[in-house]
Design an enzyme around this catalytic site. Structure first.
Site, PDB file in Angstrom:
ATOM      1  N   CYS A  25       0.833  -1.212   0.000  1.00 31.25           N
ATOM      2  CA  CYS A  25       0.000   0.000   0.000  1.00 31.25           C
ATOM      3  C   CYS A  25       0.870   1.264   0.000  1.00 31.25           C
ATOM      4  O   CYS A  25       1.576   1.529   0.971  1.00 31.25           O
ATOM      5  CB  CYS A  25      -0.902  -0.053   1.236  1.00 31.25           C
ATOM      6  SG  CYS A  25      -1.683   1.490   1.686  1.00 31.25           S
ATOM      7  N   CYS A  54       0.100   3.779   2.760  1.00 31.62           N
ATOM      8  CA  CYS A  54       0.561   3.234   4.047  1.00 31.62           C
ATOM      9  C   CYS A  54       2.042   3.549   4.250  1.00 31.62           C
ATOM     10  O   CYS A  54       2.464   3.914   5.348  1.00 31.62           O
ATOM     11  CB  CYS A  54       0.371   1.723   4.099  1.00 31.62           C
ATOM     12  SG  CYS A  54      -1.341   1.176   3.988  1.00 31.62           S
TER      13      CYS A  54
END
Length: 106
Positions: free
Chosen positions: A31, A34
């Protein structure tokens, strides 16, 4: 790194039974947002050391916990107090937005 790495096996002990407020960053290695949020979470872990426990849970390593809390997109940050979710933040967040939520827990 001052964050606590958690998974399905230690989630209850580290988060639900923790004394004081806990911030859990649900993230994934694949991600992008993230990875962008990771340095902010690490900074907050240092700044709130001794006041708020900051944990990270890789959703691929904690599928049961992620399902229990209905984590459908990452990053999602859940804020716990006395074992209960009291706030959440979904998506890439600014440091100041996270600080507001953390300060509200104290």
């Amino acid at each position: 790194m001052s964050e606590v790495i958690i998974n399905d096996s230690n989630f209850e002990e580290e988060v639900l039974k923790a004394q004081g407020p806990v911030m859990v960053d649900f993230w994934a290695t694949w991600c992008g947002p993230c990875r962008m949020l990771a340095p902010v979470v690490e900074e907050l872990a240092g700044e709130y050391a001794g006041k708020v426990k900051v944990c990270k849970l890789d959703t691929d390593q904690g599928p049961e916990t992620s399902a229990k809390y209905r984590i459908s997109s990452v990053p999602t940050i859940l804020f716990f107090k006395n074992g209960e979710v009291v706030a959440q933040a979904v998506g890439l967040q600014s440091k100041s937005a996270l600080q507001e939520k953390l300060d509200a827990l104290l």
